[in-house]
Motif scaffolding. Structure first.
Motif, mmCIF file in Angstrom:
data_model
loop_
_atom_site.group_PDB
_atom_site.id
_atom_site.type_symbol
_atom_site.label_atom_id
_atom_site.label_comp_id
_atom_site.label_asym_id
_atom_site.label_seq_id
_atom_site.Cartn_x
_atom_site.Cartn_y
_atom_site.Cartn_z
ATOM 1 N N GLU A 122 -38.504 -8.655 -38.273
ATOM 2 C CA GLU A 122 -38.003 -7.284 -38.325
ATOM 3 C C GLU A 122 -36.551 -7.152 -37.910
ATOM 4 O O GLU A 122 -35.899 -6.168 -38.237
ATOM 5 C CB GLU A 122 -38.873 -6.379 -37.445
ATOM 6 C CG GLU A 122 -39.545 -5.330 -38.281
ATOM 7 C CD GLU A 122 -40.578 -4.529 -37.544
ATOM 8 O OE1 GLU A 122 -40.256 -3.917 -36.513
ATOM 9 O OE2 GLU A 122 -41.718 -4.509 -38.019
ATOM 10 N N LEU A 147 -47.713 -3.698 -41.746
ATOM 11 C CA LEU A 147 -47.094 -2.526 -41.118
ATOM 12 C C LEU A 147 -45.789 -2.847 -40.398
ATOM 13 O O LEU A 147 -45.042 -1.942 -40.045
ATOM 14 C CB LEU A 147 -48.070 -1.900 -40.112
ATOM 15 C CG LEU A 147 -49.404 -1.421 -40.660
ATOM 16 C CD1 LEU A 147 -50.331 -1.022 -39.528
ATOM 17 C CD2 LEU A 147 -49.191 -0.245 -41.593
ATOM 18 N N LYS A 207 -43.613 -3.590 -34.862
ATOM 19 C CA LYS A 207 -43.824 -2.513 -33.870
ATOM 20 C C LYS A 207 -45.092 -1.729 -34.167
ATOM 21 O O LYS A 207 -45.939 -1.536 -33.289
ATOM 22 C CB LYS A 207 -42.609 -1.582 -33.858
ATOM 23 C CG LYS A 207 -41.405 -2.212 -33.214
ATOM 24 C CD LYS A 207 -40.167 -1.377 -33.431
ATOM 25 C CE LYS A 207 -38.922 -2.215 -33.161
ATOM 26 N NZ LYS A 207 -37.751 -1.694 -33.833
ATOM 27 N N ARG A 208 -45.231 -1.281 -35.398
ATOM 28 C CA ARG A 208 -46.404 -0.462 -35.738
ATOM 29 C C ARG A 208 -47.679 -1.296 -35.692
ATOM 30 O O ARG A 208 -48.716 -0.848 -35.206
ATOM 31 C CB ARG A 208 -46.227 0.152 -37.132
ATOM 32 C CG ARG A 208 -45.372 1.413 -37.084
ATOM 33 C CD ARG A 208 -45.606 2.270 -38.293
ATOM 34 N NE ARG A 208 -45.273 1.588 -39.529
ATOM 35 C CZ ARG A 208 -45.740 1.934 -40.719
ATOM 36 N NH1 ARG A 208 -46.558 2.953 -40.820
ATOM 37 N NH2 ARG A 208 -45.378 1.304 -41.796
ATOM 38 N N SER A 242 -48.869 -1.934 -32.132
ATOM 39 C CA SER A 242 -49.410 -0.744 -31.458
ATOM 40 C C SER A 242 -50.857 -0.464 -31.884
ATOM 41 O O SER A 242 -51.601 0.197 -31.172
ATOM 42 C CB SER A 242 -48.524 0.478 -31.740
ATOM 43 O OG SER A 242 -48.555 0.755 -33.110
ATOM 44 N N PHE A 243 -51.252 -0.991 -33.040
ATOM 45 C CA PHE A 243 -52.610 -0.744 -33.522
ATOM 46 C C PHE A 243 -53.656 -1.656 -32.857
ATOM 47 O O PHE A 243 -54.838 -1.338 -32.853
ATOM 48 C CB PHE A 243 -52.682 -0.979 -35.049
ATOM 49 C CG PHE A 243 -52.364 0.250 -35.844
ATOM 50 C CD1 PHE A 243 -53.343 1.212 -36.081
ATOM 51 C CD2 PHE A 243 -51.101 0.466 -36.360
ATOM 52 C CE1 PHE A 243 -53.053 2.344 -36.806
ATOM 53 C CE2 PHE A 243 -50.804 1.596 -37.095
ATOM 54 C CZ PHE A 243 -51.785 2.540 -37.323
#
Lengths: 250, 294
Positions: free
Chosen positions: A61, A161, A164-165, A168-169
């Motif tokens: 990323e 995703l 980061k996303r 978080s899941f």
């Protein structure tokens, strides 16, 4: 795939070396404070592959790399497979490093006790190599397998995703699974696990006995069985991620 | 001759943005300059070419091969493309040397000695990490990778942005050298129109997802002109025959107006009393995008 794997390894090489050094220090500390050597293998086998996954995802990323990588002659499939193969290789190396390190500390334990063979000084209640080694291997293999199974969940999320996303899941999914699975099945999780994997382990046990692998002993056979289950989940995850990543836009 | 890159009726929609049936080609021996304001759709087109995003419709052909969005052919064809984005996009902890290793593992035709030569001539330290390279050095490293695998087509997206004039000139020189070999082509997206004036053969201007003009650079920079007119001159031009009023763009300034004419020599003959200068690419683009139609 080779180029994608190399890119991952070169990206995280420095962080991985630092982590190995840190984990060696932590392992020594834990071994001597808890007087439990078998945990050393588990710590290293669990931490390094997960660290590899997290760092690869973070590097993806940063600096627009995940987009630019697709401008190079990397197919999307090779990017995914390179990531999965990298995790598997790091997990395998971590197992060897963990077992080697724990054995090395055990040797120091022998030396420390003037060669009296008192493994209990660092190995808890396991006072002989014959008892210690299979348990060390099993705990290391189980730790690596659990992490591979966790990575099987984490890798599709993070590759679809983003770091980061996706990250978080993870807690949400794990807590949801822990809550939802028993209520759906009406069974305790351990019972559910036994139902799902019990038959598979029985099958592997019979296979081992018929194949003449009984000499490995029940502990190592259990380790092999757990590894195979983890690899199966990991492979299914790779297939799923390859399909979904093929449609991701950057 | 087969175009190196051919795009036909390419569309892509995002919320608030539509790429509207874009078509163009990059022929062998041609440098195509891609201009337009931010968010016009240049990077979207480049990403679609490289398979980073998937177009909604339209076709993209590379080296004569028509590609579907998920075509397995794309990856081998990218062996023949060198790409430079607007920054050095390799992972930050990699060294210059590592980038060379990735190049070698990625490209079948990787030329290590050419890469080493570029590194040396650019003054890049082999062990230096990407994160410690200046912007200019990072761009040079990206360009070294793009030029070290015998690519036939270079795709550069704002590759000279943020560089000082000397560094830009150095990069333009390298691109000229690249074009000296037969059959090569460049798609060069840039906001810096002066760079395009130096090297491009064809200029494509894109605005809000559609192509506004696609002209030979010489017809813009050598033929087109900016006429400096008073209001009475504008009315005279509008009333005169021989000029298609619909194609004339003008911009009102406090004391006069600037009028874009497609052939300044013909214009000077027709209106000798009106001063008319050579049009720069920037003024040409500004008048077409922001000007009013006479």
């Amino acid at each position: 795939m080779k180029a994608a794997l190399l890119a991952d390894l070169l990206s995280v090489r420095r962080v991985l070396v630092q982590t190995v050094l840190l984990m060696v220090a932590v392992s020594f500390f834990v071994a001597f404070t808890t007087e439990n050597l078998t945990i050393v293998g588990a710590i290293i086998a669990a931490f390094l592959p997960f660290n590899y996954v997290i760092n690869c995802a973070a590097y993806d990323e940063s600096n627009n790399w995940e987009s630019y990588r697709l401008a190079l002659p990397f197919s999307r499939r090779s990017v995914v497979l390179g990531r999965y193969v990298g995790v598997a290789i790091v997990a395998l190396i971590s197992e060897f490093v963990g077992i080697f390190l724990a054995s090395l500390i055990a040797c120091f334990g022998f030396v420390g006790s003037s060669g009296s063979g008192n493994l209990a000084a660092v190995g808890g209640s396991l006072t002989s190599w014959e008892a210690f080694l299979p348990v060390l291997i099993l705990t290391t293999v189980v730790a690596a397998s659990v992490i591979l199974a966790l990575c099987s969940l984490y890798l599709p999320l993070v590759m679809i995703l983003g770091y980061k996303r996706g990250f978080s899941f993870i807690p949400v999914i794990i807590i949801s699974l822990l809550c939802v699975l028993p209520s759906i099945s009406g069974e305790d999780l351990s019972v559910l696990g036994n139902q799902v994997f019990g038959g598979f382990f029985d099958y592997l046990g019979n296979l081992a006995l018929e194949g003449g692998f009984a000499w490995l002993g029940p502990i190592l056979l259990l380790g092999i069985g757990i590894t195979l289950v983890a690899l199966l989940i990991f492979s299914l995850s790779a297939v799923l991620t390859t399909r979904v990543y093929g449609r991701r836009e950057f | 001759m087969t175009p190196l890159l051919e795009i036909q009726q390419l569309t892509k929609s995002y919320p608030g943005f539509n790429l509207d049936a874009v078509s163009f080609a990059v022929e062998p021996g041609q440098v195509v300059g891609f201009i337009g304001s931010n968010g016009a759709g240049k990077t979207t087109i480049i990403k679609a070419i490289l398979g980073i995003i998937f177009p909604d419709s339209g076709t993209i052909s590379l080296f004569g091969q028509k590609l579907s969005p998920t075509s397995p052919l794309l990856s081998p064809l990218k062996q023949r493309i060198g790409v430079v984005f607007d920054s050095c996009d390799f992972p930050m902890d990699m060294s210059v040397e590592d980038v060379g290793r990735i190049g070698k593992a990625s490209y079948d035709a990787w030329d290590k000695s050419a890469f080493d030569e570029f590194i040396l001539s650019f003054g890049l330290e082999r062990r230096k990490r990407i994160k410690s390279l200046s912007r200019g050095m990072g761009m040079k490293l990206s360009l070294a990778v793009a030029l070290s695998h015998k690519a036939d087509l270079l795709i550069l997206d704002e590759a000279t942005a943020g560089l000082d004039p000397l560094a830009r000139e150095e990069i333009i020189d390298l691109l000229r050298q690249f074009m000296e070999s037969e059959g090569k082509g460049i798609l060069l997206s840039s906001h810096i129109t002066s760079d395009l004036e130096k090297i491009a053969d064809e200029i494509i201007c894109i605005d809000q997802g559609h192509i506004v003009f696609d002209d030979a650079k010489d017809s813009i920079c050598d033929l087109a002109g900016i006429a400096h007119c008073r209001q009475s001159d504008l009315e005279l031009i509008k009333a005169s025959k021989g000029y298609d009023v619909g194609e004339l763009f003008y911009r009102s300034l406090p004391l006069s107006s600037e009028l874009l004419v497609s052939n300044r020599f013909e214009f000077k003959e027709a209106f000798p009393h009106i001063s008319c200068d050579r049009a720069s690419l920037e003024s040409y683009m500004e008048l077409i995008l922001k000007g009013e139609i006479l």
